[in-house]
Design a protein around this motif. Structure first.
Motif, short mmCIF file in Angstrom:
data_model
loop_
_atom_site.label_atom_id
_atom_site.label_comp_id
_atom_site.label_asym_id
_atom_site.label_seq_id
_atom_site.Cartn_x
_atom_site.Cartn_y
_atom_site.Cartn_z
N THR A 39 0.85 -1.19 0.00
CA THR A 39 0.00 0.00 0.00
C THR A 39 0.89 1.24 0.00
OG1 THR A 39 -0.08 0.19 2.41
CG2 THR A 39 -1.75 -1.22 1.34
N GLU A 96 -6.11 0.48 -4.19
CA GLU A 96 -5.64 1.84 -4.43
C GLU A 96 -5.59 2.19 -5.92
OE1 GLU A 96 -2.97 3.11 -0.70
OE2 GLU A 96 -1.99 1.61 -1.97
N GLY A 113 1.22 -0.68 -5.87
CA GLY A 113 0.05 -0.75 -5.02
C GLY A 113 -0.86 -1.91 -5.34
#
Length: 496
Positions: free
Chosen positions: A386, A458, A454
């Motif tokens: 992330t 996201e 990611g």
């Protein structure tokens, strides 16, 4: 000279007339596109409405392939007599082109389709009054200027809407009607002081969607953030020297790097040198197909004209080829190109992947970037993280949001990109803003230096509504979906 039969009036009848005349002339192939393009643009600057335009362009273009040479002609007069004249003009153009043709044009086959497609929307943007739109823009600008005592001296906002109605017919037997809606909104502000000026922007990305995309509450909710960041940026330090560092790039920045360093180099007409006048050719030549380590093995780029709400999403391209999805870079390796029917034939393919687009009824189709996205990292993958995890795992780096100035060489190898906002990352934390940063790299060096991407949660759709190509220039639009990415050992410096 070919002569027109009894006059017809509807667009369908005009397309039938054109196709009949093209067949009678013995052309190997021909098509007609009748288009009606409506563009509505509004913008406010400070406390005034600065632009209001609502334009419609309507007409048709005829393309023929005769003796292996293209001919094209167009007109805004949609009458049987004019269709006849334009078909004849296109045929004469093809005959002239044949005299200087070095090798004949050949096309991969495509099936005949009779179909209709309309962008799924909830609210027609053209049903919303100009007054309501103008009030929104002025409210945004007014609220940004409320930060004037803290340094915000300039504010702007915009709304842009498009409706394209296209009827395509070809000698193959296709008759395809498409209606494409597009909506886009954004705002920016500028802080001025200490002999400097710094801006910050926020956009609802350009997408194929209705007025429901224009989320007033979302726009208003971001006013405090962008005003505050513009002020912080004004007072932020610059880099003291050029250096190498780790970059953490948000999708709002990374999409432009994808566009310029992956999208344009894989347009096959650029690779072959068919289109080089405006922005050069490509280093990604066909001898590298299936071999070139374009990116790190965990990096994949997917072209997809079927992507919901994508800026280049439609059911068929402007050659009547169905929309489809394919890998341009797979597991880091150059896997495929963006093709039309002509370049696909030269590559030895048996079909086009539907990348032909013309920006107007008066323009001839050319290879254009479709929606081209960075695929999210695989769940649980060692290189998937992330945005928060990337930051926490970075000892020293720069976080970049938004787009700024950019340049890239004629072969799409060597590039420089800026951004809209920059933050220092130290020992796993964001510690403060920077300003006037640019990053520099070579295309394959950059993408092979990606060490984290990611995950699906996201992924966001960014993109452009102003991609220029060709001479005379044509403007296209496309979405670049992407996730945050971390890139190691990239040169950064101060922008001039």
């Amino acid at each position: 000279m070919l002569q027109a039969p009894v006059a017809k009036t509807t667009n369908r009848e005009l397309t039938k007339l054109a196709i009949d005349l093209i067949r009678q002339a013995g052309c190997e192939y021909g098509d007609i596109r009748i288009g009606n393009y409506r563009h509505q643009n509004l913008s406010a600057r400070d406390r005034s409405l600065k632009q209001l335009s609502d334009n419609v362009s309507s007409g048709f273009g005829v393309r023929v392939l005769l003796n292996g040479a293209w001919g094209f002609a167009a007109s805004y007069q949609k009458t049987p007599q004019e269709v006849t004249r334009i078909v004849n003009l296109a045929i004469q153009t093809a005959k002239g082109s044949h005299l200087t043709q070095q090798e004949p044009v050949r096309l991969v086959p495509v099936a005949a389709y009779q179909d209709k497609y309309v962008t799924p929307i909830k609210i027609d943007p053209f049903d919303i009054s100009i007054g309501e739109k103008a009030e929104l823009l002025l409210e945004i600008a007014d609220k940004l200027l409320a930060y004037g005592d803290r340094g915000i001296k300039k504010a702007s906002s915009f709304l842009r809407f498009t409706r394209e109605d296209k009827l395509f017919a070809s000698t193959i037997g296709s008759v395809i009607e498409q209606t494409i809606y597009r909506s886009y909104a954004g705002m920016s502000c500028t802080a001025i002081g200490n002999g400097d000026a710094q801006s910050r922007s926020y956009e609802l990305p350009p997408l194929n969607v209705g007025y429901e995309h224009i989320d007033k509450q979302n726009l208003l909710a971001n006013i405090d953030r962008i005003a505050t960041e513009a002020i912080a940026k004004l007072n932020a330090p610059e880099l003291t020297a050029d250096t190498e560092t780790t970059l953490i790039l948000k999708p709002t920045n990374l999409f432009l790097t994808i566009h310029e360093s992956v999208g344009h180099p894989t347009e096959l007409d650029r690779v072959y040198g068919y289109e080089a006048n405006f922005a050069g050719t490509s280093f990604a030549t066909t001898d590298k197909l299936g071999k070139l380590q374009y990116a790190a093995p965990w990096v994949n780029f997917v072209a997809d004209r079927t992507q919901p709400q994508g800026r280049s999403t439609m059911a068929y391209d402007d050659e009547g080829v169905p929309a489809q999805e394919w890998y341009v870079v797979k597991d880091g390796i150059l896997n495929d190109y963006l093709t039309d029917r002509e370049t696909a034939f030269r590559l030895g393919r048996d079909s086009s992947n539907g990348s032909a687009f013309a920006d107007s009824w008066s323009s001839i189709p050319m290879v254009r970037i479709p929606n081209l996205s960075l695929e999210p990292g695989k769940a649980g993958g060692s290189h998937t993280a992330t945005l928060a995890e990337m930051i926490a795992d970075t000892e020293d780096g720069i976080l970049i949001d938004g787009i700024g100035s950019y340049s890239i060489d004629q072969q799409r190898r060597n590039f420089q990109f800026g951004g809209d906002a920059f933050w220092q990352v130290k020992q796993g934390k964001v510690v403060g803003m920077l300003k006037n940063v640019t990053y520099h790299s070579m295309t394959t060096d950059f993408w092979n230096s990606v060490d984290a991407i990611g995950n699906k949660s996201e992924w966001m759709q960014c993109g452009t509504n102003m991609c220029g190509k060709g001479e005379p220039i044509q403007i296209a639009q496309m979405t670049h979906g992407c996730v945050p990415a971390r890139v190691r050992n990239i040169k950064v410096g101060r922008s001039s």
